[in-house]
Design a protein around this motif. Structure first.
Motif, PDB file in Angstrom:
ATOM      1  N   GLU A 114     -58.672  -6.273 -61.902  1.00  0.00           N
ATOM      2  CA  GLU A 114     -59.993  -6.419 -62.274  1.00  0.00           C
ATOM      3  C   GLU A 114     -60.018  -6.223 -63.730  1.00  0.00           C
ATOM      4  O   GLU A 114     -61.264  -6.258 -64.402  1.00  0.00           O
ATOM      5  CB  GLU A 114     -60.791  -5.221 -61.626  1.00  0.00           C
ATOM      6  CG  GLU A 114     -61.091  -5.317 -60.201  1.00  0.00           C
ATOM      7  CD  GLU A 114     -62.177  -4.614 -59.581  1.00  0.00           C
ATOM      8  OE1 GLU A 114     -62.464  -3.496 -59.806  1.00  0.00           O
ATOM      9  OE2 GLU A 114     -62.916  -5.294 -58.508  1.00  0.00           O
ATOM     10  N   GLU A 157     -61.545 -13.888 -50.788  1.00  0.00           N
ATOM     11  CA  GLU A 157     -61.489 -12.434 -51.395  1.00  0.00           C
ATOM     12  C   GLU A 157     -62.038 -12.015 -52.922  1.00  0.00           C
ATOM     13  O   GLU A 157     -62.366 -10.955 -53.213  1.00  0.00           O
ATOM     14  CB  GLU A 157     -59.805 -12.100 -51.602  1.00  0.00           C
ATOM     15  CG  GLU A 157     -59.849 -10.740 -52.037  1.00  0.00           C
ATOM     16  CD  GLU A 157     -58.163 -10.464 -51.955  1.00  0.00           C
ATOM     17  OE1 GLU A 157     -57.689  -9.533 -51.135  1.00  0.00           O
ATOM     18  OE2 GLU A 157     -57.197 -10.839 -52.572  1.00  0.00           O
ATOM     19  N   HIS A 185     -64.842  -9.211 -53.618  1.00  0.00           N
ATOM     20  CA  HIS A 185     -64.462  -8.283 -54.807  1.00  0.00           C
ATOM     21  C   HIS A 185     -65.533  -8.272 -55.778  1.00  0.00           C
ATOM     22  O   HIS A 185     -66.065  -7.193 -56.525  1.00  0.00           O
ATOM     23  CB  HIS A 185     -63.063  -8.061 -55.410  1.00  0.00           C
ATOM     24  CG  HIS A 185     -62.019  -7.878 -54.284  1.00  0.00           C
ATOM     25  ND1 HIS A 185     -60.621  -8.134 -54.618  1.00  0.00           N
ATOM     26  CD2 HIS A 185     -61.945  -7.699 -53.006  1.00  0.00           C
ATOM     27  CE1 HIS A 185     -59.952  -7.963 -53.845  1.00  0.00           C
ATOM     28  NE2 HIS A 185     -60.836  -7.363 -52.656  1.00  0.00           N
ATOM     29  N   TRP A 224     -68.464  -6.175 -54.481  1.00  0.00           N
ATOM     30  CA  TRP A 224     -67.912  -4.846 -54.484  1.00  0.00           C
ATOM     31  C   TRP A 224     -68.523  -4.287 -56.048  1.00  0.00           C
ATOM     32  O   TRP A 224     -69.078  -3.484 -56.238  1.00  0.00           O
ATOM     33  CB  TRP A 224     -66.629  -4.392 -54.268  1.00  0.00           C
ATOM     34  CG  TRP A 224     -66.322  -4.254 -53.059  1.00  0.00           C
ATOM     35  CD1 TRP A 224     -66.461  -5.121 -51.969  1.00  0.00           C
ATOM     36  CD2 TRP A 224     -65.931  -3.108 -52.244  1.00  0.00           C
ATOM     37  NE1 TRP A 224     -66.191  -4.710 -50.586  1.00  0.00           N
ATOM     38  CE2 TRP A 224     -66.055  -3.369 -50.880  1.00  0.00           C
ATOM     39  CE3 TRP A 224     -65.840  -1.778 -52.834  1.00  0.00           C
ATOM     40  CZ2 TRP A 224     -65.480  -2.295 -50.087  1.00  0.00           C
ATOM     41  CZ3 TRP A 224     -65.368  -0.765 -51.847  1.00  0.00           C
ATOM     42  CH2 TRP A 224     -65.381  -1.071 -50.545  1.00  0.00           C
ATOM     43  N   HIS A 266     -65.453  -0.237 -56.591  1.00  0.00           N
ATOM     44  CA  HIS A 266     -64.094  -1.090 -56.717  1.00  0.00           C
ATOM     45  C   HIS A 266     -63.378  -0.953 -55.585  1.00  0.00           C
ATOM     46  O   HIS A 266     -63.237  -0.006 -54.890  1.00  0.00           O
ATOM     47  CB  HIS A 266     -63.391  -0.265 -58.071  1.00  0.00           C
ATOM     48  CG  HIS A 266     -64.328  -0.556 -59.020  1.00  0.00           C
ATOM     49  ND1 HIS A 266     -64.123  -1.554 -59.884  1.00  0.00           N
ATOM     50  CD2 HIS A 266     -65.018   0.108 -59.689  1.00  0.00           C
ATOM     51  CE1 HIS A 266     -64.676  -1.735 -61.077  1.00  0.00           C
ATOM     52  NE2 HIS A 266     -65.423  -0.764 -60.932  1.00  0.00           N
TER      53      HIS A 266
END
Lengths: 147, 147, 147, 147
Positions: free
Chosen positions: A71, D32, D36, D39, D45
């Motif tokens: 991230e 995916e 994410h 999120w 996270h």
């Protein structure tokens, strides 16, 4: 980096390995992504099915300074590091905030695809447009960064 | 290659790109696979969760000579190219039959994982076992090659 | 699995993620590798540049039971699970020793590449040869497994 | 898609294969990435080293309608498709302009990492925040799209 195009990116989960950091091979994909973003910024497309000219790689290298983690957002500066009659070398510098992540190069040769494939001189207009795009210093701040 | 461990591999479909050849970033994965096969041949395991010592990469490079295509079988020779007190450089040569595909290096530093992570001296027994495994020249002919 | 072709593989480091296990997307690559190994065992090649017939995927799925870790060896059993006039569905079962790892499917449609691309009937000889190869139950024990 | 979070992405060169289209396994990475991004949009996270809760996948699937090509931009809509006490299923729809590219799902189970790993009830606040983020319908137009 003066005269460098900036490509922004976020680390994706699949790019990490069991050591908890970005796998060392991913930096070569990141470099290529930045290279292709530079081409688009120059109004060019490096790969098309019909295009008679191609740009196979003859060398690539990377030196790692600090790891990247899931991230994290980072910036890739891409510039034209060296030219010969038939080859172009891109130079890349990676930073995350003020942290140096690493630096690398990709060297590509200009070819007529053939068969047979044959190295040819760099098209002058392509070089000029890539240089100009690098001078303009990047696109929007959010490019390549998912929310 | 004298004193080199041989890792055999077949190109998988997902490793090709729209140019019809193996993507240039895959060679870094191939080099790592060969490195880890050498470690196994030496009776060692480079990565375990509990192991306090790690081997992050500080540099990697590849020079491309001829492309690889889907389903082609090739051989990677891996040897220990250079050692410093805290780093090991592997050298890799790729061939497909009599054709030179390319050559590259991975340089890794030995660290105590920490935190904080700290570079340490290469364990002498690890170096000795890797050297011995490279001298023994490879495992079975079918290693890494799907039918 | 009765009448299934066995493909053997070892987990490579780059296939792991920061959770310490094989990334869930890699199972789709493993399934494809097993499919292509079955084709080779049948004396066939699924992808060639000149071949007028192609096999694009129309569906794929996987159910995960137990994770795979770095360097683990596992077996993929591949069989022909279902046929329609124009599609073939492969079924895959993954085991590591006695542990069930998961199971999945890939469904491909037979096409004339075109343009325009057009779905066509499955070539009867291809189906017969794939079936026969699956019945013969695999190649050598070391296939796809690096030392 | 009503109540879906939008993730925008551009196809990268390394994601193509020798058929000239995005490899079928890449769609699982794209799903995916979208998960994410959802999120993050929820202020969460999904993966941190210290976090005691994890979300391993128990199933994933994709149905392919039209291929994606190099440099094409596409949108992934992600929504919460189904919930059980311990599992969450995300639904994903891919479009490129008006063209349906495909649709898929990822099903994840909530676990306490352990060891031993143990399935636990979904945290109510996480579900509430993911739902709210999906309702808010995406971030900026350029997210995930390199220039």
């Amino acid at each position: 980096v003066a005269g460098a195009f900036i490509y922004r990116r976020r680390v994706q989960f699949a790019e990490t390995d069991m050591a908890g950091i970005v796998h060392f091979s991913c930096y070569f994909r990141y470099m290529e992504e930045a290279e292709h973003a530079l081409w688009r910024a120059a109004g060019l497309h490096i790969a098309t099915v019909d295009e008679p000219v191609g740009w196979p790689r003859i060398a690539s290298a990377f030196e790692y300074r600090s790891p990247l983690h899931f991230e994290e957002e980072f910036e890739v500066s891409v510039s034209i590091a060296a030219l010969t009659r038939r080859t172009i070398q891109y130079g890349f510098t990676f930073v995350r905030d003020a942290t140096a992540i690493g630096a690398g190069t990709i060297t590509a040769v200009c070819v007529r695809k053939g068969p047979p494939m044959k190295a040819i001189e760099l098209p002058a207009d392509v070089v000029a447009r890539l240089r100009a795009a690098a001078e303009r210093q990047s696109g929007s701040p959010a490019d390549g960064v998912a929310p």
